[in-house]
Design an enzyme around this catalytic site. Sequence first.
Site, PDB file in Angstrom:
ATOM      1  N   ARG A 541       0.845  -1.201   0.000  1.00 57.60           N
ATOM      2  CA  ARG A 541       0.000   0.000   0.000  1.00 57.60           C
ATOM      3  C   ARG A 541       0.872   1.240   0.000  1.00 57.60           C
ATOM      4  O   ARG A 541       1.722   1.417   0.871  1.00 57.60           O
ATOM      5  CB  ARG A 541      -0.893   0.004   1.237  1.00 57.60           C
ATOM      6  CG  ARG A 541      -1.699   1.284   1.432  1.00 57.60           C
ATOM      7  CD  ARG A 541      -2.546   1.210   2.693  1.00 57.60           C
ATOM      8  NE  ARG A 541      -3.213   2.448   3.024  1.00 57.60           N
ATOM      9  CZ  ARG A 541      -3.077   3.111   4.184  1.00 57.60           C
ATOM     10  NH1 ARG A 541      -2.257   2.635   5.123  1.00 57.60           N
ATOM     11  NH2 ARG A 541      -3.734   4.224   4.400  1.00 57.60           N
ATOM     12  N   ARG A 582      -9.680  18.684  10.680  1.00 58.28           N
ATOM     13  CA  ARG A 582      -8.881  18.774  11.906  1.00 58.28           C
ATOM     14  C   ARG A 582      -9.063  20.142  12.547  1.00 58.28           C
ATOM     15  O   ARG A 582      -9.265  21.148  11.859  1.00 58.28           O
ATOM     16  CB  ARG A 582      -7.392  18.581  11.599  1.00 58.28           C
ATOM     17  CG  ARG A 582      -7.028  17.208  11.063  1.00 58.28           C
ATOM     18  CD  ARG A 582      -5.515  17.027  11.073  1.00 58.28           C
ATOM     19  NE  ARG A 582      -5.123  15.665  10.723  1.00 58.28           N
ATOM     20  CZ  ARG A 582      -4.553  15.307   9.580  1.00 58.28           C
ATOM     21  NH1 ARG A 582      -4.309  16.214   8.654  1.00 58.28           N
ATOM     22  NH2 ARG A 582      -4.237  14.040   9.361  1.00 58.28           N
ATOM     23  N   THR A 798      -7.296  -1.499   9.344  1.00 57.62           N
ATOM     24  CA  THR A 798      -7.188  -0.601  10.498  1.00 57.62           C
ATOM     25  C   THR A 798      -7.189  -1.368  11.808  1.00 57.62           C
ATOM     26  O   THR A 798      -8.114  -2.110  12.110  1.00 57.62           O
ATOM     27  CB  THR A 798      -8.290   0.464  10.546  1.00 57.62           C
ATOM     28  OG1 THR A 798      -8.585   0.928   9.228  1.00 57.62           O
ATOM     29  CG2 THR A 798      -7.842   1.651  11.413  1.00 57.62           C
TER      30      THR A 798
END
Length: 2008
Positions: A541, A582, A798
């Site tokens: 990845r 964020r 994850t």
Amino acid sequence: MYQREDVNVGKLLKRLPKAVRSKVQSKECWTIFKKYDAFQREKLEGSSLWKALLEALPESFAQAILNNQYGWSLQQDSVHAFTGCGRDGEPAVSFIKFPEYVKFTLALILHKYSVHSQVLDCKMALKPQELDHSKRKTKVVASLGPASWSEEMIPKMIEAGTDIFRLNCSHRRGGDFERVYPLIRKYSKLLGRRVECLGDLQGPKFRVGELEGEPVPLIEGEVVEFGICKDDNDLIKPGRITMKPTKEQLALVKACKVGIDLLIEDGIMKVTVVEKLSDTELKVKIIRGGKLKARKGVNVPDCEIDCAALTEKDIEDAEYLLQLDPPVEYICVSFAQKAQDLQELIDIMDRLKVPAEKRPKICPKIEKPQALSNIEGIIEKSQALMVARGDLGVELELERVPFAQKLLIARAKKAGLFVINATQMVESMIENPVPTRAEVTDLQNAVFDGADAVMLSGEAASGKFPCESVRAEADAVLEAEAVRDFLKPQVPHAAVVDEANKPRELDDSKRKTKVVASLGPASWSEEMIPKMIAAGTDIFRLNCSHRRGGDFERVYPLIRKTAKEMGKDVICLGDLQGPKFRVGELAADPVELKNGEVLEFGICKDDSDLIRPGRITMKPTLEQNALVKACKPGTPLLLEDGIMEVKVVEKCSETELKVEVVRGGKLKARKGVNVPDVEIDCAALTSKDIEDAEFLLQLDPPIEYICVSFAQKGQDLQELIDIMDRLKVPQEKRPKICPKIEKPQAFTNIEGIIAKSQALMVARGDLGVELGLNRVPFAQKLLIQRAKQAGLFVITATQMVESMIENPVPTRAEVSDVMNAIWDGSDAVMLSGEAASGKYPCEAVMAEAAASREAESVKHRLQQACPFVAIDGHMPLRPPKAVHCGMALKRQETDHSKRKTKVVASLGPASWSEEMIPKMIEAGTDIFRLNCSHRRGGDFERVYPLIRKTAKELGKQVECLGDLQGPKFRVGELAADPVQLKDGEVFEFGICKDDNDLIRPGRITMKPTIEQNALVKACQPGTPLLLEDGIMEVKVVEKCSETELKVKVVRGGKLKARKGVNVPTVQIDCAALTEKDVEDAEFLLKLEPPIEYICVSFVQKAQDLQELIDIMDRLQIPQERRPKICPKIEKPQALTNIDGIITKSQALMVARGDLGVELELERVPFAQKLLIRRAKDAGLFVINATQMVESMIEQPVPTRAEVSDLQNAVWDGADAVMLSGEAASGKFPCEAVRAEADAALEAESVKHLLVPQVFDDYVVEEGNKPRELDDGKRKTKVVASLGPSSWSDEMIQKMILAGTDIFRLNCSHRRGGDFERVYPLIRKHSKELGVTVQCLGDLQGPKFRVGELAGDPVELKNGDVLEFGICKDDADTIKPGRITMKPTTEQNALVEACKVGTVLLIEDGLMEVKVTEKCSNTELKVEVLRGGKLKARKGVNVPDLEINCAALTSKDIEDAEFLLQLDPPIEYICVSFVQKGQDLQELIDIMDRLKIPAERRPKICPKIEKPQALTNIDGIIAKSQALMVARGDLGVELELERVPFAQKLLIRKAKDAGLFVINATQMVESMIENPVPTRAEVSDLQNAIWDGADAVMLSGEAASGKFPCESVKAEAAAALEAESVKDLLQVRLPLDYCCDEGNKPRELDDSKRRTKVVSSLGPASWSEEMIPKMIEAGTDIFRLNCSHRRGGDFERVYPLIRKTAKEMGKKVECLGDLQGPKFRVGELAGEPVPLQNGDILEFGICVDDNDNIRPGRITMKPTLEQNALVKGCQVGTTLLIEDGIMEVVVTEKISDTELKVQVTRGGKLKARKGVNVPDIEIDCAALTVKDIEDAEFLLQLDPPVEYICVSFAQKAQDLQELIDIMNRLQIPPERRPKICPKIEKPQALTNIDGIIEKSEALMVARGDLGVELGLNRVPFAQKLLIRKAKDAGLFVITATQMVESMIEAPVPTRAEVSDLCNAVWDGTDAVMLSGEAASGKYPLEAVMAEAAAVREAESVEHRMLPAIPVVV
């Protein structure tokens, strides 16, 4: 879920409101459907179907359905089973007939709607699940320590959800426990909460000592000293590791020997002993290095350490715990290896005289592999059990723990223990306030597995967030409980329990699951890339979040180059960053957010607008502006992955909000913001993403995948497609698009997303934040299943093994999570930071690969837990299965009153006090287990009345289960010290000769008990014996006598006295019940009220249960007081013999303890699933036991793994989950009960929406696979008629054992006291055998027969006119010119009813006369229509008349009175000759006259044998409880070929009315003379079952035939096989059928017949005289059988056929049938050779002409084909001789021409008998030299032959040989015959697609196919083949044994006609006659019979639905 019997359309329609029902059945309904039928061809497609359905309903109902879209979808399996429509993968219902299916659909839709059935879809992931914690059943166990044991924290921990506090005695010091314990009791009382306590004894500790200085680096390959400290200064230093001198540590070092591995610090470091210097000093080599610190743990997996389980400290701690008041509920024993370890604690209780009611539950901690071997003994002394995954994972190997966990939980639950799952459940919460995704998934899977409690260790004792940890576990288990019922069992229908005996696959080269590794600084160097590939990376990845500085440009070519050099297939995935949300920068220090504060939240106004007290800001980007704009009052915003939460209270502008702090914390800069409830209106691809995508798209070679982050809808993916279009990327270079599902909105829009994707990533990071962490595991299952349905490649990502960022091994939770993802269907598992920036990237790859391999090793036999997921966009177009992803969004059932799964609690010191019994019942106990291993001192006598009294007082239904101990196998006593067994040593092993014959070096002994004598006697060379739960193993090398063996040590150790012995591979021939068991059983059986269950331990076979039945019989226990027999499955032999065991059982316990020892632990989880499914299929009550929530012995809540195991057991089908030590001796027995009850309730709450495996996607090769073989599951009853062959005392038993369910007492033969003798025998033997057998009395009814003969039989000639009348006197007998009948009431009525034109059938229709004149009421003149030789007393039938006489004769009345007074009452009485309802009233009147009470009245069963009965069927059914389709007289009167359709109508009609239906007459009639049935008979029998018959009857086959037992077995086997595939077939009749249709006139116009009759030519039919007769009779195709081509016969016959057909003006075709390879034994040397079972013979190719068959040797002539057959055989190959009558198995292969074989089925071997080898594809040409010569002859005939058949076709190449001959002979296409393969080998089913490609026709050749495939599997294979061939457009011929009885008889049997008709209804184009036409006595009659039958079948074919759906 709907079963077939539930979807009864008639019943559904009746349940509809009248308005709806009338509209459904009205003409208006069909008008609506015509409106939507665009083609006017009675079909509807796609959305038109559903529009029509809705319009056809009343408006209110249509609207209700539309408004409840989740509640009305049809069950996929139900719809497809009936219609073949709506199969998986089809976009819509493609074709439909109405009105039948419309009625069904409307009725089912409304019924589904009315019961509010829920349907799963992806949007369910968006709705909250169960939030009411009062309904939670799974317990949370919290360990106390500095973080949680203050007076302030105790109430907070209770409020947070703690159910059980763990007092860890490792930390008992300074008065902490004395202070804390009263606080717990005080606050639980104040808060009104039930909180229990669990004391956890430290156990022996094995740790390295203190450091001399700094931590010592251990470097791989170094050799260092390892020993016991010599003094206080002997500390750890470079070159030396020391341990303090404790008893335990001395024992550890002493036990080590060369080769032993020592694991340090939980396996992070590993050393191996290379030299043993002394009992205290070792030399060790470092295998896995690290930095060694002080006091780190040491594990030694391969050693059982010889030390006490309880140390001095443990004894002191135990004494303290046992004197607490109130008593502690559980005490955990650490380091438990065997039962004796728990005895030490029991001894302390005895010494302290702790009363039973104050004794805590004993809870062993399973943390040593030895405990798994000795689990049964441990469980016997336990009341709870803890799966302690810490040390267990170190010693057992991490990837084996998930299976072991399932096994332990199940075994403990089965034993009634309370099970706690412990260690590393949410370990990350020591430092973090939220758990990882893997932890939550693992925890929920534990709940699904069945754990009663989940435990917190350091998380609660010393972590930073103890209360949060408790809440996290409580929330996760509550969520798991809320959805567990949505998941279906994973065991397939066709599974066989014995499969669990097979070893698992460990070869990593076979791994399919891909490992995706994210690249980063830790892994992308030139050195690391090859290491990562070698470790197992399949996909790299490239995370574009970190694309900078040319790293990707450097790495990408390196990956491609390295993979190529290493010869590895490695691909790449580019992951676009997506929009980021964020908070901004800080003005100063992090800002404290306090609950309740109101703050500003907005977009920065300028660069100085930073985060400060009172204000939170975000930088002004397109995405962040869109986020703030989308918020409105009430919107929650989650900060820093949900650690903090604020809620909008005011929207000031598009860029400014006011927010209130809901969950506070310390806010730092740049922390993420999530807004779960809002779809943010911004592009999915940012400017950075576009730049990154352009880079990725231009890589060469092309990248394989691109991930799109933040995908919320299909349009988000379109942006990437647009970039590809703009860059003109060609299709073949485009990467697969892979959306990352991380927003709740993606669930709502999942269909649009999937439509634009080729892969999908379940991105659990942001998804867990937005969706809620606890809802991710179920959402994950739904997403994987939905994506797999769409054909996408699925990646689960994850926090998979996140702990490996810092550690070289994963946690237990992480391994469990990875394996469950693979079982759910994931194609790949991804590493993120673990590989990109962690310390151990290669180890992380290897860990995922190992876990994947382990998971895959059983995955191929499991179906996925998540069923079909609905497709939102297509829901109106097709009926989906009742599961879709949106299920994750709905609240589930939480009402405990609805719970069905029982909780079984084992009683013991912790739970059997007067105080505890009511608490246990209130907590949810349904069944108490009385463990007879602990029956002593009057405890049972005290407890049993207490249970009954308390349950009554509480108004609760509570049952009891007595568990017998069973035989024990142990070595004897020691002569001296324990004996060292060294690998390779040879020992004596035997039974003690006297009291001095003890264990000593060189000899192992066992005491002489019956059981132990049997064990030694059963051993053979090669038998392994496992000692001490498998810790040691020896193998028999020589058997000296029945009591003495020589054994070789395979796995050594130190042998102590009285250690257990297991012999996994041997069935020990000893009684299952010991003297103690007999005594205990007698005690249990005399309890009052009666106990409900008795468990039998050590069950190996059915006979073991018979011993308990015999005790019941001896004690004369009446049936109604007998407990259910429950075998405990704990031996591999029980899996092999499971069917027999089930037949004698009413319940079954999966006892995972000893089963894990003998079966190998990792094989138990799969075995558990198989056992549960098998027992459920047989209708048994199933208990899953052992280590269910074992952690709850010490903890108040189960672990995740335990709850997961428990729920999986419920989904698998378990009826009960058992607590063993958890309830008997654990600290938290009530919590354990509640935990199991809660977990079970949650599992049930979605179970109804789950479907078992749907066999929609079957292929023809399924015909090759063995189906269900367990007769205990058979539902169809076998009715056996009794007579001289079967009614002796000896035969009754054999008939019952063969499978008889109902005996028929035929009153026609009631004479001489036979019934009076036989009836008691039946009842006696059925009771003795423990089998339910019923009886049926069959009244004779009126009989119509001609009288006696005056002399010889009288010849009746066609056209003769005769007298026919009632005898005037005794001398008026049958003579030429006159037929007479005796004067009875019934026969007088028959003659009186006749009139001119009436037809009378004589001798079952063989002869026929017609009335030409009626002279008087007793005299007729008749003309002979069909002549014959008339004998005395032959039957007379008059089809067209209803004869006016009573149904019951005076004999019938007398017989009925006899039957009605039998005791016990007979179950059925059949009334013969029933024509109308009144006929049955006569029997009812007799019952009334005799005052037979209702409960003793038999079921009335009319025999339907007159056409009039079909007309009056409703009146007959109204007075019946059963019905018999009596095909004998019915076939005579109705005409034989009309019976099959009438049979279907009658069965359907009776089943709709709820009647029990028996199909009778000529079922397997050939078995009167033969030991096996014909193909037609098996086919007929199975079709009756597929039609719905409940029973099939044997008449003469059982009463007077030569093979009565074989007949029963044949019917039972065929029935069982039919049932095994019944759900794959839909019903054949439409909804609007009418029974009277069976009376319709038969079709007589043969010109309308489409189905061809193929006649084989031979001596009986190929003469010049016969050919025209055969054509006239109906032959359409003549078969030229090349096996008989000799002497010019074909040359003479062929022109004759062509000439005759032309002259007659008939179209007649010809079929040449090539002989093919022949496999036959050779010639005899003398007489036929008897083959006896067990004989070992030579079997080979003849050495010379004198090498003939003789005793000891079987030979075959040396041909190419026969040489190939022998060469193809291997050891184990089965050879069938003479159509399977004899069978031999190869035991040795001497050469390619010589074998040794063992006879497995004997017989008398004659010359030239056929040989079949089913399991082998024989490597020889399909065409022999003779075939080539015959083919050339056939191909040159003029005119050309129309068909050529190729025999023995196994694959497409076999047909190519014939094509090659045509090419060689240059046959033009228009003259080429159709190639027709004969399917007669199982291999052909496997290769059917290739065969079909080269064919234009196909023959189902049932002869050899039945031999090789197994007779009972042919009917289903036939249906599959016909459908498959028809779908391909081929002409299909069904052949072999079609009407075989007509070789000798002029009319076919009922079974044969039924078989013929079913072949036509299945779609065959032609039916073939073999010997019937070629060499039989009645060739013309055979042709006419076939023609008549197929003509009749065609005439009603339009009224039938196809049985088989589309074949793939």
